[in-house]
Design a protein around this motif. Structure first.
Motif, PDB file in Angstrom:
ATOM      1  N   ARG A   1       1.482  -7.389  -5.729  1.00 43.93           N
ATOM      2  CA  ARG A   1       2.440  -8.158  -4.918  1.00 43.93           C
ATOM      3  C   ARG A   1       3.792  -7.474  -4.858  1.00 43.93           C
ATOM      4  O   ARG A   1       4.451  -7.477  -3.818  1.00 43.93           O
ATOM      5  CB  ARG A   1       2.625  -9.559  -5.505  1.00 43.93           C
ATOM      6  N   SER A   2       4.236  -6.901  -5.980  1.00 40.50           N
ATOM      7  CA  SER A   2       5.569  -6.298  -6.008  1.00 40.50           C
ATOM      8  C   SER A   2       5.649  -5.067  -5.111  1.00 40.50           C
ATOM      9  O   SER A   2       6.701  -4.770  -4.560  1.00 40.50           O
ATOM     10  CB  SER A   2       5.958  -5.931  -7.439  1.00 40.50           C
ATOM     11  N   GLY A   3       4.545  -4.339  -4.979  1.00 36.65           N
ATOM     12  CA  GLY A   3       4.521  -3.175  -4.102  1.00 36.65           C
ATOM     13  C   GLY A   3       5.249  -1.965  -4.641  1.00 36.65           C
ATOM     14  O   GLY A   3       5.399  -0.961  -3.939  1.00 36.65           O
ATOM     15  N   LYS A   4       5.706  -2.007  -5.896  1.00 35.90           N
ATOM     16  CA  LYS A   4       6.431  -0.872  -6.462  1.00 35.90           C
ATOM     17  C   LYS A   4       5.490   0.225  -6.949  1.00 35.90           C
ATOM     18  O   LYS A   4       5.818   1.404  -6.883  1.00 35.90           O
ATOM     19  CB  LYS A   4       7.284  -1.340  -7.646  1.00 35.90           C
ATOM     20  N   LEU A   5       4.317  -0.164  -7.448  1.00 37.76           N
ATOM     21  CA  LEU A   5       3.375   0.801  -8.000  1.00 37.76           C
ATOM     22  C   LEU A   5       2.738   1.607  -6.878  1.00 37.76           C
ATOM     23  O   LEU A   5       2.122   1.056  -5.983  1.00 37.76           O
ATOM     24  CB  LEU A   5       2.296   0.069  -8.805  1.00 37.76           C
ATOM     25  N   GLU A   6       2.928   2.915  -6.936  1.00 35.46           N
ATOM     26  CA  GLU A   6       2.362   3.789  -5.914  1.00 35.46           C
ATOM     27  C   GLU A   6       0.913   4.097  -6.241  1.00 35.46           C
ATOM     28  O   GLU A   6       0.601   4.611  -7.311  1.00 35.46           O
ATOM     29  CB  GLU A   6       3.137   5.101  -5.848  1.00 35.46           C
ATOM     30  N   VAL A   7       0.017   3.776  -5.326  1.00 36.46           N
ATOM     31  CA  VAL A   7      -1.406   4.095  -5.496  1.00 36.46           C
ATOM     32  C   VAL A   7      -1.662   5.434  -4.806  1.00 36.46           C
ATOM     33  O   VAL A   7      -1.342   5.592  -3.627  1.00 36.46           O
ATOM     34  CB  VAL A   7      -2.291   2.995  -4.880  1.00 36.46           C
TER      35      VAL A   7
END
Length: 157
Positions: free
Chosen positions: A22-28
């Motif tokens: 949800r936060s969208g900070k973690l880069e996949v």
């Protein structure tokens, strides 16, 4: 105040993985949809959000211990290497996947490099994980209260 140790690992990892997504900070990484998680595996993970789940599991593992290196993580996330008609042995997970997960968790401030090697949880990361654990405990209490209310209503009828 409940902490990460006080709740079931499954509930915490699920909640923290959804928080990371949800936060969208973690880069996949772009390769996450085609990579195998270990040499002993035959296929890539079926779950499209496996990277978030593994990152949550790594963060929880490092939270519970002091300094954890990549070698410990590859042993932890390894599995059974099936060798045909010969006996099965333990197979280590991919070190590259573990390293990239640790690097992406470092980038968002959850982990930091330890002074003696390995990675450890940062203060911001510890606060984040404690907050998620508290939210999970409160959600479980609310579900229990609702279940008790429904049971009481059924008894009255």
């Amino acid at each position: 105040m409940p902490g990460v140790r006080d709740i079931s690992p499954d509930a915490f990892i699920t909640a923290y993985a959804s928080h990371l997504k949800r936060s969208g900070k973690l880069e996949v990484p772009t390769w996450a949809d085609i990579v195998k998680t270990g040499a002993y595996k035959e296929l890539a993970p079926y779950d499209p959000d496996w990277y978030y789940t593994r990152a949550a599991a790594v963060a929880r593992h490092i939270y519970l211990r002091k300094d954890v290196g990549i070698g410990a993580l590859i042993k932890l996330h390894g599995g059974r290497n099936r060798r045909g008609n010969r006996p099965s042995h333990h197979g280590d997970a991919s070190a590259s996947v573990q390293r990239k997960i640790c690097q992406s968790l470092e980038k968002i401030g959850v982990l930091e490099q330890g002074p003696n090697g390995g990675r450890r949880i940062s203060q911001d990361g510890q606060r984040d994980l404690d907050r998620i654990a508290t939210a999970v405990v409160e959600a479980e209490r609310e579900e229990d209260d609702e279940d008790e209310d429904e049971a009481e209503e059924e008894e009255e009828e």
